[in-house]
Design a protein around this motif. Structure first.
Motif, PDB file in Angstrom:
ATOM      1  N   ASN A 167       4.578  -6.400  -0.802  1.00 51.06           N
ATOM      2  CA  ASN A 167       5.380  -7.593  -1.062  1.00 51.06           C
ATOM      3  C   ASN A 167       5.304  -7.899  -2.560  1.00 51.06           C
ATOM      4  O   ASN A 167       4.204  -8.065  -3.113  1.00 51.06           O
ATOM      5  CB  ASN A 167       4.825  -8.769  -0.237  1.00 51.06           C
ATOM      6  CG  ASN A 167       5.656 -10.013  -0.385  1.00 51.06           C
ATOM      7  OD1 ASN A 167       6.066 -10.378  -1.484  1.00 51.06           O
ATOM      8  ND2 ASN A 167       5.905 -10.671   0.732  1.00 51.06           N
ATOM      9  N   LYS A 168       6.467  -7.925  -3.217  1.00 49.21           N
ATOM     10  CA  LYS A 168       6.496  -8.079  -4.678  1.00 49.21           C
ATOM     11  C   LYS A 168       5.842  -9.392  -5.118  1.00 49.21           C
ATOM     12  O   LYS A 168       5.155  -9.458  -6.138  1.00 49.21           O
ATOM     13  CB  LYS A 168       7.955  -8.036  -5.157  1.00 49.21           C
ATOM     14  CG  LYS A 168       8.083  -7.906  -6.651  1.00 49.21           C
ATOM     15  CD  LYS A 168       9.518  -7.794  -7.078  1.00 49.21           C
ATOM     16  CE  LYS A 168       9.604  -7.683  -8.594  1.00 49.21           C
ATOM     17  NZ  LYS A 168      10.965  -7.636  -9.065  1.00 49.21           N
ATOM     18  N   GLU A 169       6.045 -10.431  -4.308  1.00 51.67           N
ATOM     19  CA  GLU A 169       5.567 -11.759  -4.710  1.00 51.67           C
ATOM     20  C   GLU A 169       4.072 -11.925  -4.447  1.00 51.67           C
ATOM     21  O   GLU A 169       3.317 -12.361  -5.309  1.00 51.67           O
ATOM     22  CB  GLU A 169       6.341 -12.811  -3.924  1.00 51.67           C
ATOM     23  CG  GLU A 169       6.535 -14.105  -4.678  1.00 51.67           C
ATOM     24  CD  GLU A 169       7.418 -15.037  -3.874  1.00 51.67           C
ATOM     25  OE1 GLU A 169       6.998 -16.190  -3.678  1.00 51.67           O
ATOM     26  OE2 GLU A 169       8.486 -14.580  -3.406  1.00 51.67           O
ATOM     27  N   THR A 170       3.632 -11.520  -3.246  1.00 48.25           N
ATOM     28  CA  THR A 170       2.252 -11.807  -2.838  1.00 48.25           C
ATOM     29  C   THR A 170       1.317 -10.610  -3.044  1.00 48.25           C
ATOM     30  O   THR A 170       0.095 -10.768  -3.003  1.00 48.25           O
ATOM     31  CB  THR A 170       2.203 -12.178  -1.344  1.00 48.25           C
ATOM     32  OG1 THR A 170       2.616 -11.020  -0.587  1.00 48.25           O
ATOM     33  CG2 THR A 170       3.118 -13.352  -1.024  1.00 48.25           C
ATOM     34  N   GLY A 171       1.869  -9.431  -3.202  1.00 50.76           N
ATOM     35  CA  GLY A 171       1.032  -8.230  -3.347  1.00 50.76           C
ATOM     36  C   GLY A 171       0.536  -7.695  -2.015  1.00 50.76           C
ATOM     37  O   GLY A 171      -0.112  -6.645  -1.953  1.00 50.76           O
ATOM     38  N   GLU A 172       0.874  -8.380  -0.927  1.00 48.07           N
ATOM     39  CA  GLU A 172       0.411  -7.961   0.405  1.00 48.07           C
ATOM     40  C   GLU A 172       0.975  -6.574   0.752  1.00 48.07           C
ATOM     41  O   GLU A 172       2.137  -6.271   0.489  1.00 48.07           O
ATOM     42  CB  GLU A 172       0.925  -8.989   1.424  1.00 48.07           C
ATOM     43  CG  GLU A 172       0.604  -8.684   2.859  1.00 48.07           C
ATOM     44  CD  GLU A 172       1.611  -9.369   3.807  1.00 48.07           C
ATOM     45  OE1 GLU A 172       1.565  -9.055   4.996  1.00 48.07           O
ATOM     46  OE2 GLU A 172       2.442 -10.184   3.326  1.00 48.07           O
ATOM     47  N   GLU A 173       0.097  -5.746   1.336  1.00 45.35           N
ATOM     48  CA  GLU A 173       0.546  -4.402   1.708  1.00 45.35           C
ATOM     49  C   GLU A 173       1.477  -4.472   2.905  1.00 45.35           C
ATOM     50  O   GLU A 173       1.214  -5.198   3.863  1.00 45.35           O
ATOM     51  CB  GLU A 173      -0.675  -3.542   2.046  1.00 45.35           C
ATOM     52  CG  GLU A 173      -0.360  -2.078   1.923  1.00 45.35           C
ATOM     53  CD  GLU A 173      -1.605  -1.212   2.024  1.00 45.35           C
ATOM     54  OE1 GLU A 173      -1.509  -0.151   2.632  1.00 45.35           O
ATOM     55  OE2 GLU A 173      -2.662  -1.636   1.494  1.00 45.35           O
ATOM     56  N   LEU A 174       2.599  -3.734   2.855  1.00 49.68           N
ATOM     57  CA  LEU A 174       3.571  -3.733   3.951  1.00 49.68           C
ATOM     58  C   LEU A 174       3.582  -2.351   4.595  1.00 49.68           C
ATOM     59  O   LEU A 174       3.276  -1.357   3.931  1.00 49.68           O
ATOM     60  CB  LEU A 174       4.977  -4.050   3.420  1.00 49.68           C
ATOM     61  CG  LEU A 174       5.150  -5.352   2.638  1.00 49.68           C
ATOM     62  CD1 LEU A 174       6.529  -5.396   1.974  1.00 49.68           C
ATOM     63  CD2 LEU A 174       4.977  -6.562   3.567  1.00 49.68           C
ATOM     64  N   PHE A 175       3.991  -2.306   5.858  1.00 54.06           N
ATOM     65  CA  PHE A 175       4.106  -1.004   6.510  1.00 54.06           C
ATOM     66  C   PHE A 175       5.348  -0.297   5.965  1.00 54.06           C
ATOM     67  O   PHE A 175       6.453  -0.838   6.031  1.00 54.06           O
ATOM     68  CB  PHE A 175       4.217  -1.185   8.029  1.00 54.06           C
ATOM     69  CG  PHE A 175       4.064   0.113   8.760  1.00 54.06           C
ATOM     70  CD1 PHE A 175       2.821   0.555   9.177  1.00 54.06           C
ATOM     71  CD2 PHE A 175       5.173   0.913   9.001  1.00 54.06           C
ATOM     72  CE1 PHE A 175       2.682   1.771   9.825  1.00 54.06           C
ATOM     73  CE2 PHE A 175       5.037   2.137   9.647  1.00 54.06           C
ATOM     74  CZ  PHE A 175       3.790   2.565  10.059  1.00 54.06           C
ATOM     75  N   PRO A 176       5.212   0.915   5.407  1.00 56.37           N
ATOM     76  CA  PRO A 176       6.398   1.581   4.837  1.00 56.37           C
ATOM     77  C   PRO A 176       7.474   1.812   5.896  1.00 56.37           C
ATOM     78  O   PRO A 176       7.180   2.301   6.982  1.00 56.37           O
ATOM     79  CB  PRO A 176       5.851   2.916   4.319  1.00 56.37           C
ATOM     80  CG  PRO A 176       4.378   2.751   4.250  1.00 56.37           C
ATOM     81  CD  PRO A 176       4.000   1.738   5.291  1.00 56.37           C
ATOM     82  N   GLN A 177       8.720   1.462   5.545  1.00 57.87           N
ATOM     83  CA  GLN A 177       9.825   1.556   6.510  1.00 57.87           C
ATOM     84  C   GLN A 177      10.425   2.965   6.506  1.00 57.87           C
ATOM     85  O   GLN A 177      11.615   3.151   6.263  1.00 57.87           O
ATOM     86  CB  GLN A 177      10.886   0.513   6.185  1.00 57.87           C
ATOM     87  CG  GLN A 177      10.356  -0.907   6.145  1.00 57.87           C
ATOM     88  CD  GLN A 177       9.848  -1.374   7.502  1.00 57.87           C
ATOM     89  OE1 GLN A 177      10.616  -1.534   8.430  1.00 57.87           O
ATOM     90  NE2 GLN A 177       8.549  -1.575   7.614  1.00 57.87           N
ATOM     91  N   PHE A 178       9.582   3.936   6.745  1.00 57.37           N
ATOM     92  CA  PHE A 178      10.009   5.337   6.757  1.00 57.37           C
ATOM     93  C   PHE A 178       9.475   5.973   8.030  1.00 57.37           C
ATOM     94  O   PHE A 178       8.262   5.956   8.276  1.00 57.37           O
ATOM     95  CB  PHE A 178       9.471   6.077   5.519  1.00 57.37           C
ATOM     96  CG  PHE A 178      10.170   5.676   4.255  1.00 57.37           C
ATOM     97  CD1 PHE A 178      11.067   6.529   3.644  1.00 57.37           C
ATOM     98  CD2 PHE A 178       9.945   4.422   3.690  1.00 57.37           C
ATOM     99  CE1 PHE A 178      11.742   6.135   2.494  1.00 57.37           C
ATOM    100  CE2 PHE A 178      10.609   4.023   2.546  1.00 57.37           C
ATOM    101  CZ  PHE A 178      11.507   4.884   1.943  1.00 57.37           C
ATOM    102  N   GLU A 179      10.376   6.517   8.826  1.00 54.37           N
ATOM    103  CA  GLU A 179       9.986   7.057  10.122  1.00 54.37           C
ATOM    104  C   GLU A 179       9.023   8.235   9.956  1.00 54.37           C
ATOM    105  O   GLU A 179       8.076   8.404  10.716  1.00 54.37           O
ATOM    106  CB  GLU A 179      11.219   7.505  10.915  1.00 54.37           C
ATOM    107  CG  GLU A 179      12.122   6.368  11.388  1.00 54.37           C
ATOM    108  CD  GLU A 179      13.146   5.894  10.370  1.00 54.37           C
ATOM    109  OE1 GLU A 179      12.917   6.018   9.156  1.00 54.37           O
ATOM    110  OE2 GLU A 179      14.195   5.382  10.790  1.00 54.37           O
ATOM    111  N   VAL A 180       9.289   9.079   8.952  1.00 50.08           N
ATOM    112  CA  VAL A 180       8.417  10.232   8.697  1.00 50.08           C
ATOM    113  C   VAL A 180       7.900  10.092   7.264  1.00 50.08           C
ATOM    114  O   VAL A 180       8.677  10.176   6.311  1.00 50.08           O
ATOM    115  CB  VAL A 180       9.191  11.568   8.852  1.00 50.08           C
ATOM    116  CG1 VAL A 180       8.273  12.756   8.618  1.00 50.08           C
ATOM    117  CG2 VAL A 180       9.836  11.660  10.237  1.00 50.08           C
ATOM    118  N   ASN A 181       6.599   9.849   7.139  1.00 48.57           N
ATOM    119  CA  ASN A 181       6.024   9.608   5.812  1.00 48.57           C
ATOM    120  C   ASN A 181       4.897  10.619   5.593  1.00 48.57           C
ATOM    121  O   ASN A 181       3.731  10.331   5.826  1.00 48.57           O
ATOM    122  CB  ASN A 181       5.517   8.155   5.764  1.00 48.57           C
ATOM    123  CG  ASN A 181       5.108   7.727   4.366  1.00 48.57           C
ATOM    124  OD1 ASN A 181       5.374   8.433   3.381  1.00 48.57           O
ATOM    125  ND2 ASN A 181       4.452   6.588   4.262  1.00 48.57           N
TER     126      ASN A 181
END
Ligand SMILES: C[S@@+](CC[C@H](N)C(=O)[O-])C[C@H]1O[C@@H](n2cnc3c(N)ncnc32)[C@H](O)[C@@H]1O
Length: 234
Positions: A167-181
């Motif tokens: 999250n750009k604002e909070t720095g919180e890690e997000l789950f990548p929105q990629f089916e195959v990573n």
């Protein structure tokens, strides 16, 4: 996170991107086709007809440029995208740039679009194969891509790997929105294994960061972009 929620989030994110950006407009990420694709054009100078497949084509950033380039000879570009809005805008753009007779838009997930063997001079997938529903589907599609290319034809793949999002604002890690990573090295191994015996024209990895709209926030996305271009030789 399951496939449905990744797909929903990807869908919303692309609807927002495609609704606000105009193809080939200065300042947009869609302002021009990618150089890796246009660099391939001289390879096909001698062709008397040309057939291409663009998997995850979006609104035609690369496929419209291909159609314009080969418009003087019988040319067909099959353009596949899961998002109806992408294909709608692709067809509008085809008309706007005078190549509607060359562009065939198909609304379908890449996984379900069956590639007919020995059909294409060029198959490209730019930031798209990482969105098939599993690693198994990726491998199956690579097999179809390999079989779908004619003699002297070219495969051009640009695939994100090792993606992280915050999250750009909070720095919180997000789950990548990629089916195959996939890990970068594993992805490169798979690609080189699949196209063994082909002439590798380009094989690079490049770290990239950019902002992308996500559900209720802007995500800072970091990725290692794997580019792989190879030509089928007899
Ligand atoms: C990052 S955009 C790239 C678009 C285009 N290749 C370009 O370079 O401008 C990814 C595209 O893939 C499409 N997509 C995502 N998952 C897909 C899937 N499983 N099957 C077909 N298209 C998909 C999205 O709708 C989106 O238009």
């Amino acid at each position: 996170m399951n496939i449905q929620s990744i797909r929903e989030s990807e869908r919303n994110s692309h609807i927002e991107l495609y609704s606000n950006e105009e193809l080939y407009k200065e300042g947009s990420w869609l302002n021009k086709p990618i150089k890796t694709v246009t660099d391939l054009f001289p390879l096909f100078e001698e062709c008397e007809k040309f057939r291409a497949l663009d998997l995850g084509c979006g609104v035609g950033r690369n496929s419209i440029a291909i159609a314009k380039q080969f418009q003087g000879i019988p040319c067909r570009v099959d353009c596949v995208d899961i998002l109806e809005l992408a294909i709608e805008k692709l067809m509008e753009n085809a008309k706007r740039f005078g190549v509607e007779e060359c562009i065939h838009g198909i609304v379908s997930p890449i996984e379900e679009f069956e590639i007919v063997p020995e059909t294409y001079d060029l198959i490209l997938a730019v930031s798209a194969l990482e969105h098939v529903d599993s690693k198994e589907s990726l491998v199956k599609k690579l097999e179809e891509i390999r079989n779908g290319i004619r003699q002297n034809g070219v495969v051009c793949l640009v695939v994100n790997s090792e993606v992280t999002e915050r999250n750009k604002e909070t720095g919180e890690e997000l789950f990548p929105q990629f089916e195959v990573n996939l890990p970068t090295e594993e992805l490169q191994d798979i690609l080189h294994r699949f196209f063994v015996g082909w002439e590798v024209l380009k094989s690079t990895v490049r770290a990239q960061k950019y902002d992308i709209p996500r559900e209720g926030c802007i995500s800072k996305l970091s990725t290692i972009v794997v580019t792989f271009v190879a030509r089928k030789r007899g």
